[in-house]
Design a protein around this motif. Sequence first.
Motif, mmCIF file in Angstrom:
data_model
loop_
_atom_site.group_PDB
_atom_site.id
_atom_site.type_symbol
_atom_site.label_atom_id
_atom_site.label_comp_id
_atom_site.label_asym_id
_atom_site.label_seq_id
_atom_site.Cartn_x
_atom_site.Cartn_y
_atom_site.Cartn_z
ATOM 1 N N ALA A 94 -3.684 3.100 -6.781
ATOM 2 C CA ALA A 94 -2.249 3.172 -6.300
ATOM 3 C C ALA A 94 -1.440 3.159 -7.686
ATOM 4 O O ALA A 94 -1.180 2.111 -8.320
ATOM 5 C CB ALA A 94 -1.846 1.944 -5.422
ATOM 6 N N TRP A 95 -0.899 4.444 -7.917
ATOM 7 C CA TRP A 95 -0.234 4.608 -9.229
ATOM 8 C C TRP A 95 1.286 4.035 -8.801
ATOM 9 O O TRP A 95 2.039 5.014 -8.576
ATOM 10 C CB TRP A 95 -0.308 6.036 -9.645
ATOM 11 C CG TRP A 95 -1.843 6.073 -10.349
ATOM 12 C CD1 TRP A 95 -3.061 6.467 -9.635
ATOM 13 C CD2 TRP A 95 -2.120 5.914 -11.632
ATOM 14 N NE1 TRP A 95 -3.994 6.325 -10.664
ATOM 15 C CE2 TRP A 95 -3.387 5.758 -11.776
ATOM 16 C CE3 TRP A 95 -1.219 5.575 -12.866
ATOM 17 C CZ2 TRP A 95 -3.944 5.782 -13.164
ATOM 18 C CZ3 TRP A 95 -2.046 5.461 -14.174
ATOM 19 C CH2 TRP A 95 -3.361 5.542 -14.106
ATOM 20 N N SER A 96 1.520 2.999 -8.805
ATOM 21 C CA SER A 96 2.964 2.342 -8.531
ATOM 22 C C SER A 96 3.845 2.549 -9.752
ATOM 23 O O SER A 96 3.082 2.749 -10.723
ATOM 24 C CB SER A 96 2.957 0.916 -8.238
ATOM 25 O OG SER A 96 2.481 0.214 -9.239
ATOM 26 N N GLN A 97 5.003 2.379 -9.736
ATOM 27 C CA GLN A 97 5.907 2.436 -10.986
ATOM 28 C C GLN A 97 5.557 1.318 -12.073
ATOM 29 O O GLN A 97 5.609 1.879 -13.101
ATOM 30 C CB GLN A 97 7.351 2.104 -10.589
ATOM 31 C CG GLN A 97 7.858 3.344 -9.630
ATOM 32 C CD GLN A 97 7.931 4.584 -10.132
ATOM 33 O OE1 GLN A 97 8.414 4.927 -11.485
ATOM 34 N NE2 GLN A 97 7.315 5.571 -9.343
ATOM 35 N N ASP A 98 5.040 0.272 -11.615
ATOM 36 C CA ASP A 98 4.600 -0.597 -12.792
ATOM 37 C C ASP A 98 3.636 -0.101 -13.350
ATOM 38 O O ASP A 98 3.072 -0.615 -14.809
ATOM 39 C CB ASP A 98 4.765 -2.014 -12.387
ATOM 40 C CG ASP A 98 4.001 -2.318 -11.097
ATOM 41 O OD1 ASP A 98 3.548 -1.597 -10.464
ATOM 42 O OD2 ASP A 98 3.546 -3.544 -10.919
#
Length: 71
Positions: A43-47
Amino acid sequence: MNVTIQPKKLAGTVTPPPSKSMAHRAVLASMLSGSGCLTSHSAWSQDLLATSRCVAALQQDVSRDGLPFLD
């Protein structure tokens, strides 16, 4: 505003997202190994993207799904 939710039987499949903590650890472990990594199903989240940019700024090879993370 009042909302009433009527119970009813549901069907389908739920796929929980992968652990972001594990994804951060994988990116950092890759940096420490010096050999780069290939990730999939993350899951390539912003963080996590920010962590990957930091690693890339340190001139390490971070890839996702076989594609270069940064051009």
